[in-house]
Design an enzyme around this catalytic site. Structure first.
Site: not given
Length: 367
Positions: A29, A33, A42, A79, A155
């Site tokens: 990652r 963020r 973003r 993703d 998921y």
């Protein structure tokens, strides 16, 4: 398509268990963020999927950490749930809640209707791979990736993240035949997806088995490991430039099963922070059939004072021990990484401290 010659091949050499002058480092990652520039991009994109599905934005954010830090590899910004989204499950990202599927699959009809998706639905990913590879201009290698068949299934059945995996484990134990059907479709879809990334320019590929560690012993081998191997066995061995493409498998919580993962058709095993690197090296990293090891500092170390970060880096490097240094043979090698993804609250200057410490200290280890 022609790509620029690679200027820094340290990461790829370590994947192949070849000698390097320092321990390569990249971070799970690493485009994310914790970087203010990522947040700005973003905001322009309007949403996470707006960011991930726009080739220019995906290229921009993939390169952002490389502008700040001398990392030894880039990883595609995307993703892990793009494949089930292409199967028609309706992926969305709710603020503060993470990914969610509008149409989870939990019964015979839903699972029976699943099929390997048309890869054209994921063209935005492959276009991003090619765009990023060109934009890197040979600076460092580009890693492509996917979630593992089991992690995707978690998921797809739960419909979102889970704390107890009740839905997916109920299906596993009550209808193992349906779970095997779901995992087989996922494995073939992931293999096709990674092959398309390789064709587009990915120079290494990684399978994130993020939830393999939630399984019981026995269930892990049957429902996770077997389908990860099904993916690996189908992957192209050479990339768009004709060079061989190493394969990385990371199973969070998988330290108990390193010997079971040893025969996997991959070159690198990723480790979380619960695993002692020296012991892992002795178990699976030595000998002609050994694996390169990737990991495994606790991401929360990055919240400590820079002096403590440097000390923790030293512990990880010393735990692995002196890497292979003979340029004429192969042997134990280490790729420095976090034991899982970087936190969004991480101070960027602490990442700079970590990367500098890995490079400097690992050079001293080889002296």
């Amino acid at each position: 398509m022609p790509f620029a010659p690679l200027k820094n091949d340290t990461f790829l050499r370590a994947c192949w268990r070849q000698a390097t002058d320092h321990t390569p480092v990249w971070l799970m990652r690493q485009a994310g963020r914790y970087l203010p520039e990522y947040l700005a991009t973003r905001a322009k994109a309007g949403s996470f999927m707006g960011l991930a599905t726009n080739v220019d934005y995906a290229t921009e954010v993939t390169l952002q950490p490389l502008e700040r830090f001398p990392l030894d590899a880039a990883i595609l910004f995307s993703d892990i749930l793009t494949v089930p989204d292409a199967m028609g499950l309706g992926l969305s990202f709710e603020a503060g809640e993470g990914p969610r599927f509008a149409r989870p699959v939990r019964d015979e009809a839903g699972i029976g209707a699943l099929a390997v998706p048309d890869m054209d639905k994921l063209r935005y990913v492959f276009d991003a791979v090619a765009s990023i590879r060109r934009a890197l201009d040979g600076r460092v290698p580009l890693i492509g990736f996917s979630g593992s068949p089991w992690t995707l299934a978690c998921y797809m059945v739960e419909g979102a993240g889970s704390s107890d995996y009740r839905q997916v484990k109920t299906l596993l134990y009550s209808r193992p035949d349906l779970m095997h059907r779901l995992l087989a479709v996922n494995a073939d879809a992931v293999a096709a997806y990674l092959n398309a990334q390789i064709d587009a320019g990915a120079q290494a590929v990684m399978v994130f088995d993020s939830w393999g560690g939630v399984l019981a012993d026995g269930a892990f081998q049957a429902f996770s490991l077997a389908y990860t191997q099904r993916v690996l066995s189908q992957l192209r061995r050479d990339g768009a430039d004709g060079r061989p493409v190493p394969r990385i498998v990371f199973t969070k919580g998988g330290g108990l099963w390193l010997e079971d993962m040893q025969p996997l058709a991959c070159e690198v095993l990723g480790l979380d922070w619960t695993v002692n690197l020296g012991q892992a090296r002795a178990r699976v990293g030595e000998g002609p059939g050994g694996k390169a090891l990737q990991g495994n500092i606790d991401p929360n170390v990055l919240f400590a004072h820079p002096r403590q970060i440097e000390e923790e880096v030293a512990k990880v490097l010393n735990s692995f021990g002196r890497p292979h240094t003979d340029p004429d043979s192969t042997g134990p090698t280490h790729i420095f990484n976090l034991g899982h993804g970087i936190s969004q609250f991480t101070p960027p200057e602490h990442v700079a401290t970590l990367v500098a410490a890995v490079h400097a200290q690992s050079r001293m280890l080889r002296a």
